[in-house]
Design an enzyme around this catalytic site. Structure first.
Site, PDB file in Angstrom:
ATOM      1  N   CYS A 110     -28.476  20.528   9.016  1.00  0.00           N
ATOM      2  CA  CYS A 110     -27.678  19.489   9.672  1.00  0.00           C
ATOM      3  C   CYS A 110     -27.349  18.427   8.637  1.00  0.00           C
ATOM      4  CB  CYS A 110     -28.472  18.874  10.818  1.00  0.00           C
ATOM      5  SG  CYS A 110     -27.633  17.517  11.650  1.00  0.00           S
ATOM      6  N   HIS A 152     -25.197  23.466  18.511  1.00  0.00           N
ATOM      7  CA  HIS A 152     -25.661  22.396  17.625  1.00  0.00           C
ATOM      8  C   HIS A 152     -24.838  21.111  17.836  1.00  0.00           C
ATOM      9  CE1 HIS A 152     -27.301  21.130  13.520  1.00  0.00           C
ATOM     10  NE2 HIS A 152     -26.340  20.236  13.736  1.00  0.00           N
ATOM     11  N   GLU A 153     -23.512  21.265  17.919  1.00  0.00           N
ATOM     12  CA  GLU A 153     -22.644  20.071  18.040  1.00  0.00           C
ATOM     13  C   GLU A 153     -22.758  19.433  19.423  1.00  0.00           C
ATOM     14  OE1 GLU A 153     -21.647  18.859  15.365  1.00  0.00           O
ATOM     15  OE2 GLU A 153     -22.010  20.662  14.185  1.00  0.00           O
ATOM     16  N   HIS A 156     -25.760  17.318  19.582  1.00  0.00           N
ATOM     17  CA  HIS A 156     -25.569  15.990  18.973  1.00  0.00           C
ATOM     18  C   HIS A 156     -25.041  14.982  19.993  1.00  0.00           C
ATOM     19  CE1 HIS A 156     -26.505  16.076  14.735  1.00  0.00           C
ATOM     20  NE2 HIS A 156     -25.786  17.160  14.512  1.00  0.00           N
TER      21      HIS A 156
HETATM   22 ZN    ZN Z   1     -25.952  18.401  12.892  1.00  0.00          ZN
END
Ligand code: ZN
Length: 198
Positions: A110, A152-153, A156
């Protein structure tokens, strides 16, 4: 313009980002944020970047996985990871659904946990309903690495980092990852890091 990428410890990475309105999406300020985020992601050689990572607590992320990013990986490793070309695009206010209960475990990094990687299990297929940069509804069905990027996004945008989901014993620094694991099959890493020890 290259934006500052906030690092783990910054409160903005741990907040739930707010959804954007259609008016905001169509604003000049948003067009500029998207352009700067694209430049910043490319400069950092990432495959995704979420707005909280550049200090903006809004539900927007940019994604792109190009053949140039695949050059350091052998073809069989690209195939194992399900890594394919994904053209640049924007996801806004995404709602993600896991389409398959099966998961795959690979090393993941990341840009906000700079210098490290770890094995992270992720669902192998997802469906994302979101808006694009014109405010139009988009439905994305993704498998493999693209499904991983989307998970993953969207994490976030909910204040979650991969370190919350990683196998903590597999946490390695970037040099170790690049020298020992970058081009090796995931099963080797799973054997090395995840085998129970008495
Ligand atoms: Zn990330």
């Amino acid at each position: 313009m290259i934006l500052k990428i906030f690092q783990a410890g910054a409160p903005v990475l741990r907040q739930k980002a707010r959804p954007l309105t259609t008016e905001e999406i169509k604003s000049a300020a948003m067009r500029q944020l998207i352009e700067f985020m694209r430049e910043t992601m490319r400069d950092a050689r990432g495959v995704g970047l979420a707005a909280p990572q550049v200090g903006e607590p809004v539900q927007l992320a940019v994604i792109e996985d190009t053949p140039e990013r695949h050059q350091t990986l052998p073809r069989e490793i690209l195939a194992e990871r399900g890594r394919t070309t994904v053209p640049f695009h924007v996801i806004i206010n995404p709602v993600i659904k896991i389409e398959e209960s099966a998961s795959a475990t690979f090393f993941e990094g990341c840009l906000s946990v700079n210098g490290y990687a770890a094995l992270v299990p992720r669902a192998t297929a997802v469906r994302v309903e979101c808006l694009d940069e014109r405010g139009e509804t988009r439905v994305i069905k993704a498998r493999g690495w693209y499904a991983r990027i989307l998970q993953h996004e969207t994490d976030h945008l909910h204040g979650t980092l991969y370190v919350d989901k990683m196998h903590s014993r597999s946490f390695v620094n970037r040099d170790t990852y690049m020298n020992e694991w970058h081009t090796r099959p995931a099963e080797d890493a799973e054997r090395a890091f995840l085998t129970e020890i008495d």
